[in-house]
Design an enzyme around this catalytic site. Sequence first.
Site, PDB file in Angstrom:
ATOM      1  N   CYS A 199     -18.127  20.502  -3.811  1.00 28.31           N
ATOM      2  CA  CYS A 199     -19.417  20.251  -3.192  1.00 28.31           C
ATOM      3  C   CYS A 199     -19.236  19.398  -1.933  1.00 28.31           C
ATOM      4  CB  CYS A 199     -20.331  19.535  -4.171  1.00 28.31           C
ATOM      5  SG  CYS A 199     -19.769  17.880  -4.595  1.00 28.31           S
ATOM      6  N   HIS A 249     -17.100  18.225   4.915  1.00 29.36           N
ATOM      7  CA  HIS A 249     -16.179  17.849   5.989  1.00 29.36           C
ATOM      8  C   HIS A 249     -16.951  17.646   7.285  1.00 29.36           C
ATOM      9  CE1 HIS A 249     -13.297  20.682   3.652  1.00 29.36           C
ATOM     10  NE2 HIS A 249     -13.221  19.470   3.151  1.00 29.36           N
TER      11      HIS A 249
END
Lengths: 493, 70
Positions: free
Chosen positions: A62, A195
């Site tokens: 996730c 990210h």
Amino acid sequence: MAAMTREETEALIQEVLEVYPEKAKKDRAKHLAVNDSSLEKANKCITSNRKSLPGVMTVRGCAYAGSKGVVWGPIKDMIHISHGPVGCGQYSRAGRRNYYVGTTGVNAFGTMNFTSDFKENDIVFGGDKKLSKIMLEIEQLFPLNKGISIQSECPIGLIGDDIEAVAKKAAKETGKPVVPVRCEGFRGVSQSLGHHIANDAIRDWVLENRDGDDSFQTTPYDVAVIGDYNIGGDAWASRTLLEEMGLRVVAQWSGDGTIAEIEKTPKVKLNLIHCYRSMNYIARHMEEKYSIPWIEYNFFGPTKIAESLRKIAALFDDTIKAGAERVIARYTAEYEAVIAKYKPRLEGKRVMLYIGGLRPRHVIGAYEDLGMEVVGTGYEFGHNDDYDRTIKEMGNATLLYDDVTGYEFEEFVKRVQPDLIGSGIKEKYIFQKMGVPFRQMHSWDYSGPYHGYDGFAIFARDMDMTINNPCWKNIKAPWKNQVANDEALKAVA
Amino acid sequence: MPSVMLRKREDGKLIFYVAKKDLEETIESIEFDSPDKWGGEVVLGDGSKYAFEILDAPPKIPLTLQAKRL
């Protein structure tokens, strides 16, 4: 088994898709492809970065995993609060083996778990007060921390806490950076968005801290290593090569990295990107704002290392170019010995990979250096631009699978019959029980480093000890082995 | 109106990158590309067309600009 032709591979994909209901079949068909290395763009053959289908087994993570686990977590001198219920932080604690130098609990906090441990009460009345209290406690208990990041878990977004306001207040009180990261797990389709969010948080809250401050002495050879998480010591193995060729590594993002290094990164001359997927965003931002060029490099296997060292050196003057040649020459005897030792044992072995964001394409060269062949590869959370870069690395008519489901991967392995699978812990025991040699390629199976020339020797040894392990001959119960039984009977008689 | 990041590739071609769409394409042609006028309609490597606002001078690349999909 001989290499499969294009038709055979296409037939295999069709056969595997057969069990799905009509709608699921249509969706999954877009994510499976036969590689055609003549293509320029991957979007002609494969779709990626889409929501996983409900009901199939996916191994994706996730957004919180992408931010806390990958990008922020390895920054060792900051404290990363897993803001929310206790489980997200505790079950992912220290699992990624980002090595660091420092005394844990004193000036480094990488393997520790800090959490606000949300209870029902906090969900109902909000957790902002608790968060400010935690940060005060952190200051008292761990005064050598250099900053705090607040990694949101799902409930924070759902109840709408204002962590930015708490962070600003705390930063004023402590005089240290406090970074709120809105990486709630439900955002996006995989850790990939985590990210991106983490990169954006660095951009907004950290990167410009030292703008206008020129007290840092720069040299023309300053570089930053970006997207190397020091798994099993990878970043150290990469860093030594760069330093040996005459460059000065100012910052490591983020394996064994510090907040000070990150703040100094806008002063470097070149950004070197190893994990393109997780950190290209910040590199693109620095290129735009600070005019720092960036290039991708690959430190897996001697062929790619030499290629990358020359590519990096080409952007500098002749001393660095000579340095690159010197480094390559210095290690030649070493890696040739490794190849001479292991290639005869591994030649012709076939590998299937299914990993995260850079390794499905980066490790191909290392396998090829050992005479092995990668017959299938895929990304958990890659995007189109990753596949663009992959189709050129892979052989023609090999399998490409995006966000592969448990069922598909098993069926592919049964039919392709590779000699080795490189994937993660969730796949490991299924395939070992099927009798296929397996290496974890996320955590290097608790080995490593695999980057650099030193890492290549370890990589080759590990692949050899997995594939040629005598246990694979004993997968079948001895009494089911007809030939052995007959011989034993003869011996008794 | 996607935000487009423009950058120069090693071979001098402009790269048209939209993070939200994972779109990374070369710019094949641009309507105006002279010292006193830059922008207009661009054609990408995959054949799709976008338009930039027309600027008085070529911008400093890399740069993020708004583009309109045509």
